[in-house]
Design a protein around this motif. Structure first.
Motif, PDB file in Angstrom:
ATOM      1  N   ILE A 102       8.947  -1.139   0.106  1.00  0.00           N
ATOM      2  CA  ILE A 102       9.904  -2.042  -0.509  1.00  0.00           C
ATOM      3  C   ILE A 102       9.175  -2.869  -1.555  1.00  0.00           C
ATOM      4  CG2 ILE A 102      11.695  -3.765  -0.088  1.00  0.00           C
ATOM      5  CD1 ILE A 102      11.943  -1.052   1.467  1.00  0.00           C
ATOM      6  N   CYS A 103       9.673  -2.842  -2.780  1.00  0.00           N
ATOM      7  CA  CYS A 103       8.963  -3.507  -3.869  1.00  0.00           C
ATOM      8  C   CYS A 103       9.929  -3.781  -5.017  1.00  0.00           C
ATOM      9  CB  CYS A 103       7.808  -2.629  -4.342  1.00  0.00           C
ATOM     10  SG  CYS A 103       6.714  -3.414  -5.545  1.00  0.00           S
ATOM     11  N   HIS A 104       9.686  -4.878  -5.732  1.00  0.00           N
ATOM     12  CA  HIS A 104      10.489  -5.164  -6.925  1.00  0.00           C
ATOM     13  C   HIS A 104       9.656  -5.045  -8.201  1.00  0.00           C
ATOM     14  CE1 HIS A 104       8.577  -9.075  -6.059  1.00  0.00           C
ATOM     15  NE2 HIS A 104       8.613  -9.233  -7.368  1.00  0.00           N
ATOM     16  N   ASP A 105       8.357  -4.763  -8.064  1.00  0.00           N
ATOM     17  CA  ASP A 105       7.449  -4.682  -9.207  1.00  0.00           C
ATOM     18  C   ASP A 105       7.366  -3.224  -9.662  1.00  0.00           C
ATOM     19  OD1 ASP A 105       5.152  -4.456 -10.867  1.00  0.00           O
ATOM     20  OD2 ASP A 105       4.291  -6.263  -9.970  1.00  0.00           O
ATOM     21  N   ARG A 106       7.960  -2.921 -10.797  1.00  0.00           N
ATOM     22  CA  ARG A 106       8.018  -1.534 -11.270  1.00  0.00           C
ATOM     23  C   ARG A 106       6.630  -0.964 -11.559  1.00  0.00           C
ATOM     24  NH1 ARG A 106      13.073   0.286 -12.766  1.00  0.00           N
ATOM     25  NH2 ARG A 106      14.733  -1.289 -12.761  1.00  0.00           N
ATOM     26  N   ALA A 107       5.711  -1.798 -12.028  1.00  0.00           N
ATOM     27  CA  ALA A 107       4.363  -1.303 -12.319  1.00  0.00           C
ATOM     28  C   ALA A 107       3.669  -0.863 -11.036  1.00  0.00           C
ATOM     29  CB  ALA A 107       3.554  -2.384 -13.027  1.00  0.00           C
ATOM     30  N   VAL A 108       3.820  -1.638  -9.974  1.00  0.00           N
ATOM     31  CA  VAL A 108       3.231  -1.262  -8.694  1.00  0.00           C
ATOM     32  C   VAL A 108       3.877   0.011  -8.164  1.00  0.00           C
ATOM     33  CG1 VAL A 108       2.943  -1.965  -6.283  1.00  0.00           C
ATOM     34  CG2 VAL A 108       2.543  -3.614  -8.117  1.00  0.00           C
ATOM     35  N   VAL A 109       5.192   0.100  -8.304  1.00  0.00           N
ATOM     36  CA  VAL A 109       5.911   1.293  -7.836  1.00  0.00           C
ATOM     37  C   VAL A 109       5.396   2.540  -8.553  1.00  0.00           C
ATOM     38  CG1 VAL A 109       8.153   2.462  -7.865  1.00  0.00           C
ATOM     39  CG2 VAL A 109       7.976   0.086  -7.070  1.00  0.00           C
ATOM     40  N   ARG A 110       5.250   2.462  -9.868  1.00  0.00           N
ATOM     41  CA  ARG A 110       4.781   3.626 -10.636  1.00  0.00           C
ATOM     42  C   ARG A 110       3.382   4.039 -10.200  1.00  0.00           C
ATOM     43  NH1 ARG A 110       7.346   0.912 -15.013  1.00  0.00           N
ATOM     44  NH2 ARG A 110       5.352  -0.040 -15.599  1.00  0.00           N
ATOM     45  N   HIS A 111       2.558   3.076  -9.855  1.00  0.00           N
ATOM     46  CA  HIS A 111       1.172   3.371  -9.465  1.00  0.00           C
ATOM     47  C   HIS A 111       1.087   3.932  -8.053  1.00  0.00           C
ATOM     48  CE1 HIS A 111      -3.121   2.787  -8.707  1.00  0.00           C
ATOM     49  NE2 HIS A 111      -2.795   2.076  -7.638  1.00  0.00           N
ATOM     50  N   PHE A 112       1.932   3.439  -7.152  1.00  0.00           N
ATOM     51  CA  PHE A 112       1.715   3.672  -5.734  1.00  0.00           C
ATOM     52  C   PHE A 112       2.627   4.720  -5.115  1.00  0.00           C
ATOM     53  CE2 PHE A 112       2.120   2.323  -1.200  1.00  0.00           C
ATOM     54  CZ  PHE A 112       0.788   2.454  -0.839  1.00  0.00           C
ATOM     55  N   ALA A 113       3.848   4.836  -5.607  1.00  0.00           N
ATOM     56  CA  ALA A 113       4.848   5.660  -4.923  1.00  0.00           C
ATOM     57  C   ALA A 113       4.880   7.084  -5.462  1.00  0.00           C
ATOM     58  CB  ALA A 113       6.224   5.024  -5.051  1.00  0.00           C
ATOM     59  N   ASP A 114       5.246   8.019  -4.584  1.00  0.00           N
ATOM     60  CA  ASP A 114       5.500   9.398  -5.000  1.00  0.00           C
ATOM     61  C   ASP A 114       6.875   9.527  -5.646  1.00  0.00           C
ATOM     62  OD1 ASP A 114       3.069  10.586  -3.858  1.00  0.00           O
ATOM     63  OD2 ASP A 114       3.959  10.057  -1.930  1.00  0.00           O
ATOM     64  N   ARG A 115       7.849   8.827  -5.066  1.00  0.00           N
ATOM     65  CA  ARG A 115       9.214   8.799  -5.594  1.00  0.00           C
ATOM     66  C   ARG A 115       9.743   7.382  -5.474  1.00  0.00           C
ATOM     67  NH1 ARG A 115      13.185  11.016  -2.735  1.00  0.00           N
ATOM     68  NH2 ARG A 115      12.025  11.202  -0.765  1.00  0.00           N
ATOM     69  N   SER A 116      10.775   7.070  -6.233  1.00  0.00           N
ATOM     70  CA  SER A 116      11.391   5.755  -6.114  1.00  0.00           C
ATOM     71  C   SER A 116      12.897   5.875  -6.242  1.00  0.00           C
ATOM     72  CB  SER A 116      10.855   4.785  -7.169  1.00  0.00           C
ATOM     73  OG  SER A 116      11.242   5.188  -8.472  1.00  0.00           O
ATOM     74  N   ILE A 117      13.597   4.984  -5.557  1.00  0.00           N
ATOM     75  CA  ILE A 117      15.035   4.841  -5.681  1.00  0.00           C
ATOM     76  C   ILE A 117      15.322   3.365  -5.914  1.00  0.00           C
ATOM     77  CG2 ILE A 117      15.669   6.865  -4.330  1.00  0.00           C
ATOM     78  CD1 ILE A 117      16.007   5.092  -1.907  1.00  0.00           C
ATOM     79  N   ASP A 124       9.497  12.176   3.548  1.00  0.00           N
ATOM     80  CA  ASP A 124       8.754  13.244   4.205  1.00  0.00           C
ATOM     81  C   ASP A 124       7.444  12.720   4.786  1.00  0.00           C
ATOM     82  OD1 ASP A 124      10.653  15.164   3.522  1.00  0.00           O
ATOM     83  OD2 ASP A 124       9.672  15.622   1.616  1.00  0.00           O
ATOM     84  N   ALA A 125       6.890  13.437   5.714  1.00  0.00           N
ATOM     85  CA  ALA A 125       5.576  13.099   6.261  1.00  0.00           C
ATOM     86  C   ALA A 125       4.552  13.044   5.140  1.00  0.00           C
ATOM     87  CB  ALA A 125       5.154  14.138   7.302  1.00  0.00           C
ATOM     88  N   GLY A 126       3.740  12.005   5.128  1.00  0.00           N
ATOM     89  CA  GLY A 126       2.701  11.863   4.124  1.00  0.00           C
ATOM     90  C   GLY A 126       3.178  11.401   2.763  1.00  0.00           C
ATOM     91  N   GLU A 127       4.458  11.057   2.631  1.00  0.00           N
ATOM     92  CA  GLU A 127       5.038  10.671   1.341  1.00  0.00           C
ATOM     93  C   GLU A 127       5.273   9.164   1.283  1.00  0.00           C
ATOM     94  OE1 GLU A 127       8.860  11.954  -1.424  1.00  0.00           O
ATOM     95  OE2 GLU A 127       9.163  11.712   0.735  1.00  0.00           O
ATOM     96  N   THR A 128       5.209   8.619   0.057  1.00  0.00           N
ATOM     97  CA  THR A 128       5.595   7.234  -0.189  1.00  0.00           C
ATOM     98  C   THR A 128       6.871   7.208  -1.019  1.00  0.00           C
ATOM     99  OG1 THR A 128       3.312   6.431  -0.144  1.00  0.00           O
ATOM    100  CG2 THR A 128       4.934   5.035  -1.230  1.00  0.00           C
TER     101      THR A 128
END
Length: 226
Positions: free
Chosen positions: A201-216, A29-33
């Motif tokens: 696009i990321c393989h670091d789960r800690a970064v994903v948890r900190h930065f993303a709104d959702r993850s797949i 969505d617009a404005g989403e990570t």
């Protein structure tokens, strides 16, 4: 029909007999990570290449701003490309070593016919300042900048096109740990200011948890439960 900014449905990418992306679907969505997570070789790079139409998929749909991209001719895609911009993993490899930073940032404006000598240099200086670089760095070549500074210049170059979606391909994995947080904070601030959407696009789960709104998560070309 989805009202998402980016809507990917049943995407399939093959290399000969090898299926690199196997019926992958997601929205941004617009404005989403949205983070696309997974190990090397899982199909992340092939997915983003198909999203950006750098490689035509063998199946599925890629809808951006409501338009189905996979059926468009290159001349029809050209006006849409500035709205979807990549930021690559290697900050040095994404910029020509023969061009000064100011010329690299100015290039999208020139290619898109939005450059003029009256206000073009000021626009470049504004973009460099927006990403936290002294505009005087525009006189330097990429090898004269640190990795973090060079990545900021790459972000400025992407912003020159006034995109709605940035495809961030491991944008901090090549940077020193002490610099990563600053670049991620910059991206978060830009998202708030400009209502940007990020496919991260990321393989670091800690970064994903900190930065993303959702993850797949992808494994062997398919989405799996995160």
């Amino acid at each position: 029909m989805s009202d998402a900014l980016l809507d990917v449905r049943d995407l399939v990418v093959r290399y000969g007999t090898v299926t690199a992306v196997d019926h992958v679907s997601f929205t941004v969505d617009a404005g989403e990570t949205l983070a696309l997570n997974g190990p090397s070789g899982c199909g992340k790079s092939s997915t983003i290449a198909a999203v950006l139409q750098l490689r035509r998929p063998e199946g599925g749909e890629v809808r951006f701003e409501g338009r189905e991209l996979t059926t468009l001719a290159e001349r029809e895609l050209r006006p849409l490309r500035p709205r979807m911009q990549p930021v690559f993993q290697d900050p040095y490899g994404s910029l020509s070593p023969r061009h000064r930073i100011r010329d690299a940032v100015a290039e999208p404006l020139k290619v898109q016919g939005r450059w003029n000598t009256a206000d073009g240099p000021a626009r470049v200086a504004e973009l460099l300042d927006r990403v936290g670089l002294d505009p005087a760095y525009g006189d330097r070549f990429p090898h004269e900048l640190s990795g973090g500074q060079c990545q900021r210049a790459g972000i400025a170059r992407a912003l020159a096109s006034e995109p709605r979606l940035l495809v961030l391909d491991e944008p901090v994995s090549a940077l020193d740990p002490s610099i990563r947080a600053g670049v991620l904070n910059l991206l978060a601030d830009l998202q708030d200011e400009l209502n940007l959407a990020y496919l991260f696009i990321c393989h670091d789960r800690a970064v994903v948890r900190h930065f993303a709104d959702r993850s797949i998560e992808m494994r062997a070309g398919r989405l799996v439960p995160a």
